[in-house]
Design a protein around this motif. Sequence first.
Motif, PDB file in Angstrom:
ATOM      1  N   GLN A  22       0.827  -1.205   0.000  1.00 31.82           N
ATOM      2  CA  GLN A  22       0.000   0.000   0.000  1.00 31.82           C
ATOM      3  C   GLN A  22       0.864   1.260   0.000  1.00 31.82           C
ATOM      4  OE1 GLN A  22      -3.524   0.099  -0.258  1.00 31.82           O
ATOM      5  NE2 GLN A  22      -2.980  -1.994  -0.829  1.00 31.82           N
ATOM      6  N   MET A  25       2.143   1.642  -3.559  1.00 31.84           N
ATOM      7  CA  MET A  25       1.134   1.966  -4.565  1.00 31.84           C
ATOM      8  C   MET A  25       0.448   3.304  -4.335  1.00 31.84           C
ATOM      9  SD  MET A  25      -0.710  -1.713  -5.352  1.00 31.84           S
ATOM     10  CE  MET A  25      -1.217  -1.993  -3.653  1.00 31.84           C
ATOM     11  N   LYS A  26       0.249   3.681  -3.065  1.00 34.91           N
ATOM     12  CA  LYS A  26      -0.569   4.858  -2.763  1.00 34.91           C
ATOM     13  C   LYS A  26       0.186   5.965  -2.044  1.00 34.91           C
ATOM     14  CE  LYS A  26      -4.718   1.997  -2.039  1.00 34.91           C
ATOM     15  NZ  LYS A  26      -5.724   1.606  -1.014  1.00 34.91           N
ATOM     16  N   GLY A 139      -5.476  -1.781   2.282  1.00 37.20           N
ATOM     17  CA  GLY A 139      -5.322  -0.452   2.866  1.00 37.20           C
ATOM     18  C   GLY A 139      -6.440  -0.081   3.819  1.00 37.20           C
ATOM     19  N   GLY A 161      -5.955   6.536   3.987  1.00 35.61           N
ATOM     20  CA  GLY A 161      -5.935   6.677   2.537  1.00 35.61           C
ATOM     21  C   GLY A 161      -4.776   5.962   1.878  1.00 35.61           C
ATOM     22  N   VAL A 162      -3.831   5.490   2.679  1.00 37.37           N
ATOM     23  CA  VAL A 162      -2.703   4.714   2.140  1.00 37.37           C
ATOM     24  C   VAL A 162      -2.727   3.328   2.788  1.00 37.37           C
ATOM     25  CG1 VAL A 162      -0.200   4.605   1.793  1.00 37.37           C
ATOM     26  CG2 VAL A 162      -1.379   6.814   1.724  1.00 37.37           C
TER      27      VAL A 162
END
Length: 311
Positions: A22, A25-26, A139, A161-162
Motif C-alpha cells: 500500500q 502503490m498509494k 489499505g 488513505g494509504v
Amino acid sequence: MDASKQQAFLGMGAMGRGMAAQLAMKGGLSKPILLWNRTHKTAVKAEESIGGNSARAVESLVEIVREADIVWSCLYDQPVVERVYEEILEKVDLVGKVVVECSTITPEGADGLARRVVGAGGRFVTMPVFGSPSMAAGGQLSCITAGPAADVEAIKSFLVGVMGKAHIDLSDQTPGKAQELKLCGNIFNFTTLQQLAEFYTMVEKAGIGAKRGHQLVQALFPPGTPQAIYGEGMVTGRSFDTQNIVVDVEKTLHIAEYVNALADRNGVPLKAYNLAVDNIRAVGDRGDFTAVYGVVREQSGLLFVPNEGSV
C-alpha cells in the motif's frame, strides 16, 4: 513527510507485505520502497508481487536501514523485534531517521525500544494496527500511533488513505500507550471468535446449518468487520487449512500473555476473553486461531472439522 524520503519496510509476513504494498502503490513515493525479511526469498517474492519499479528487496538488514530515511517494521513477535533492533542499534547510525514500529509487543518493550532509538539519535513512533492480512492488502487497517507529535506528523500522510482507513492518534503519549490500546482491542478479537464458534455450532446442532447461519452474520455485520472475516473462514473451512495458516495459534497465545499481564496490572478479570484463550490453545496445530470453531464443535459432540455438507 516528503515522499522523496527513502522508505524501508522490515518484515514481509502477511501484514507487513500488505502494508508495504500500500505504501508503494498509494504513498506517492518517488523511490522504490526497500523490503527486508529474515528469509530473503520472502522479500524477493514481495518485490515481485509489488513490482520491480516500485519495490526492491535488500538482503542485508544493516544496509537497508542505512539507506532508509523512514524505517517501518512489522515483525513476528517481541523476541524477533528485540533481535532485529539489537543489530540495528549496534551497527547503524540512526541520527535523523524515523523508526515506525508496527509489531504487537508489550508496552514496556515499546517504551524501552523508544528510549534506545532516541538515545541513538533517531525518532520513534509506535504504530500497532488493527485488521486482518486481507485488510492490510486493501489499505483498510486502523492505525494507532504514539510518540512525539512532530514524529507522528512526519508519517501521518501515509496512514489514512494509504495503509489505513482510520487513525487513532495518541501523540505525545508514551509509545507504550499505543500498545496498551492495541492489547485492549484484542479483547474484541478473541471474544468475537468465541461468539461466532458458539453461534455456528448452535445453528448446526439445531439443524439449520452453518451456511444459513452465516447469512445472518452477513446481514448483521458489514464486510471487513471481524465477524464477517472470521465467520467466512469458519464456514468455508479456511480455518482448518493447516497448509495456509493466516494467524497462527502460537503467535496468538503470545499476545494473550501480554493482554493478561496488562489486565492483571489494572485489576480487570477477563473471564470471557480467557475462555476464548483456553479454546484457542486447544486448537494446537489443527488450524489457525479461528479454528476455535472446531474446539467448540468438539465440546458439543461434533467433529472438529465440519464435513462439506454441514458448512
